[in-house]
Design an enzyme around this catalytic site. Sequence first.
Site, PDB file in Angstrom:
ATOM      1  N   CYS A  53       0.813  -1.220   0.000  1.00  0.00           N
ATOM      2  CA  CYS A  53       0.000   0.000   0.000  1.00  0.00           C
ATOM      3  C   CYS A  53       0.846   1.270   0.000  1.00  0.00           C
ATOM      4  O   CYS A  53       0.489   2.243  -0.648  1.00  0.00           O
ATOM      5  CB  CYS A  53      -0.945   0.003   1.198  1.00  0.00           C
ATOM      6  N   ASP A  85      -3.626  -3.180   6.977  1.00  0.00           N
ATOM      7  CA  ASP A  85      -4.870  -3.760   7.491  1.00  0.00           C
ATOM      8  C   ASP A  85      -5.190  -5.104   6.855  1.00  0.00           C
ATOM      9  O   ASP A  85      -5.637  -6.032   7.522  1.00  0.00           O
ATOM     10  CB  ASP A  85      -6.038  -2.804   7.228  1.00  0.00           C
ATOM     11  N   CYS A 126      -2.089   3.320   3.083  1.00  0.00           N
ATOM     12  CA  CYS A 126      -2.980   2.326   3.712  1.00  0.00           C
ATOM     13  C   CYS A 126      -3.869   2.980   4.779  1.00  0.00           C
ATOM     14  O   CYS A 126      -3.549   4.033   5.324  1.00  0.00           O
ATOM     15  CB  CYS A 126      -2.170   1.192   4.307  1.00  0.00           C
ATOM     16  N   ASP A 127      -4.937   2.271   5.080  1.00  0.00           N
ATOM     17  CA  ASP A 127      -6.118   2.815   5.766  1.00  0.00           C
ATOM     18  C   ASP A 127      -5.893   3.862   6.858  1.00  0.00           C
ATOM     19  O   ASP A 127      -6.554   4.887   6.879  1.00  0.00           O
ATOM     20  CB  ASP A 127      -6.905   1.666   6.393  1.00  0.00           C
ATOM     21  N   LYS A 128      -5.046   3.570   7.826  1.00  0.00           N
ATOM     22  CA  LYS A 128      -4.958   4.456   8.987  1.00  0.00           C
ATOM     23  C   LYS A 128      -3.976   5.600   8.779  1.00  0.00           C
ATOM     24  O   LYS A 128      -3.915   6.524   9.588  1.00  0.00           O
ATOM     25  CB  LYS A 128      -4.540   3.662  10.238  1.00  0.00           C
ATOM     26  N   CYS A 198      -5.553  -1.018  -1.758  1.00  0.00           N
ATOM     27  CA  CYS A 198      -6.577  -1.908  -2.313  1.00  0.00           C
ATOM     28  C   CYS A 198      -7.483  -1.117  -3.260  1.00  0.00           C
ATOM     29  O   CYS A 198      -7.824   0.032  -2.989  1.00  0.00           O
ATOM     30  CB  CYS A 198      -7.408  -2.517  -1.194  1.00  0.00           C
ATOM     31  N   GLU A 450     -11.488  -5.019  12.565  1.00  0.00           N
ATOM     32  CA  GLU A 450     -12.421  -5.074  11.429  1.00  0.00           C
ATOM     33  C   GLU A 450     -12.791  -6.527  11.174  1.00  0.00           C
ATOM     34  O   GLU A 450     -11.938  -7.396  11.204  1.00  0.00           O
ATOM     35  CB  GLU A 450     -11.744  -4.503  10.174  1.00  0.00           C
ATOM     36  N   SER A 476     -14.338  -3.688   7.519  1.00  0.00           N
ATOM     37  CA  SER A 476     -13.431  -3.242   6.488  1.00  0.00           C
ATOM     38  C   SER A 476     -14.240  -2.457   5.468  1.00  0.00           C
ATOM     39  O   SER A 476     -15.444  -2.695   5.308  1.00  0.00           O
ATOM     40  CB  SER A 476     -12.819  -4.459   5.814  1.00  0.00           C
TER      41      SER A 476
HETATM   42 FE1  FES Z   1      -3.647  -1.335   2.667  1.00  0.00          FE
HETATM   43 FE2  FES Z   1      -6.009  -2.335   1.778  1.00  0.00          FE
HETATM   44  S1  FES Z   1      -4.500  -3.277   3.020  1.00  0.00           S
HETATM   45  S2  FES Z   1      -5.165  -0.364   1.543  1.00  0.00           S
END
Ligand code: FES
Length: 561
Positions: A53, A85, A126-128, A198, A450, A476
Amino acid sequence: MSDYTPKKRSNTIYGGYEKAPNRAFLKAMGLTDNDISKPIVGVAVAWNEAGPCNIHLLGLSNIVKEGVRSAGGTPRVFTAPVVIDGIAMGSEGMKYSLVSREIVANTVELVVNAHGYDAFVALAGCDKTPPGMMMAMARLNIPSIIMYGGSTLPGDYKGKPITIQDVYEAVGAYSKGKITAEDLRLMEDNAIPGPGTCGGLYTANTMGLITEALGLALPGSSSPPAVDAMRTRYAFETGKALMHLVEIGLRPRDILTFEAFENAITVLMASGGSTNAVLHLLAIAHEAGVKLTLEDFDRISMRTPEIVNMKPGGEYVMADLHRVGGAPLLMKKLLEAGLLHGDVMTVTGKTVKQNLAEYKIPPIPHEHIVRDVKNPFAPTGGIRILKGNLAEEGAVMKVSASKIKYHKGPAKVFNSEEEAFKAVLEGKIQENDVVVIRYEGPKGGPGMREMLAVTSAIVGQGLGEKVALITDGRFSGATRGIMVGHVAPEAAVGGTIALLKDGDIIVIDADKGKLEVELTAEELKKRKDEWSPPPPRYKSGLLAQYSKLVSSSSRGAVLLT
Ligand code: FES
């Protein structure tokens, strides 16, 4: 605007004869007196080799540095941690995911303040990492700008585009004997073709759009794929734009008004983005000193049509959205319909309206991905806030992830994600059940894991629209089905979810915004009197510290001291 003065901060560390030792440290790295005389700016990169990511962001930071230098600044790169994640999902590791958001924000505060940087650029993926970076921008309130690193290209399975979501769901399908080991392996090998986040409108891409919607990133910068050359150009321009912010003294809290948050929520609802964005926007608002509540999300959701067709609820991925015009296309449609505040300030030094007037939308058909507000995919937003005796502070439902808006059924109660996952794989969940996963809240988990592994297994087993799931944990961005998360108060503090028993009848009503258990107030009180909190799951280390300080998900799960 503000009383910001370039060099005011770094002069306290590097100016005057008594700071000669400090300058000596910089000169040891090749910096000159001329470099030190310029604004010294951090380039905060959320980077490690844990996953794809953010893997390309260190390279992009070099381009950002060129942009900063070209506009008269002296850049210094530093890294913040990343929890991937998708890898942590379904394990104890996931408990560190939301924790990492606070660590990212704290890391930026730590490095920028300890070294007196005048301003900073944030690079996130990535997400966070995008919310963590934006929290730091709001908290430090010095000139700063964010660039989201972009998503991966679509994967491929026998000629069909896929994302990581298909691999999670394939695990459930394989466990039911619906696909072969070879099929699963083909997906595993080809789902993620390279660097980037993702592909669908999961949490990372949702937060990417929000960097633009809040006015904290350059228009159009969130959608180019990680490997697109345009990303390099945006990196350079972002470095340059930071120096413009330094020059005019424009700071994040000049941008992060209540109206800017309303714009971000509107984009979230119109796009059918991730429920995690609710938590993150509450947290960024907290850092900015803006009073934002769950009611604001519901109010805006009810007035905002959903006009974007992207996974997990729809068909397309971020690379597709980019081709037709990215976030500015969506924002333009919302602005023209009077759903966005056009006069709020952004990091370009111009308003949203001015930015969108300048942005060139590609002259190609886009209605299959982004529709007009008058012809939406759904009349209201992708997320609803539910309330009721099962969620007095609120709960979050992603209505765009399922066609079903009403579900009534018996509870099957589990005290952890692992227990629930095992029961799903063993075929213990039947049609109409409401799977309850509790003690997974911010404090109880801790870290509000999640539940993608469980929800994907349910979908993979063909029960997607027949079984509901409620939890005090999170979902998620890739989750689909009848799912209600962020149930607050959480089980660990004695919320009603802690009092449920197998067979209790639960009602989820998205149209009415209700989450109820069919129990009398007397019965609930009796059960509450008999309830006692379980001992904390962690007695030392980061998770124990986090569990002590973290607040309710209805407040963004921010740390309160
Ligand atoms: Fe990093 Fe989905 S695991 S954006």
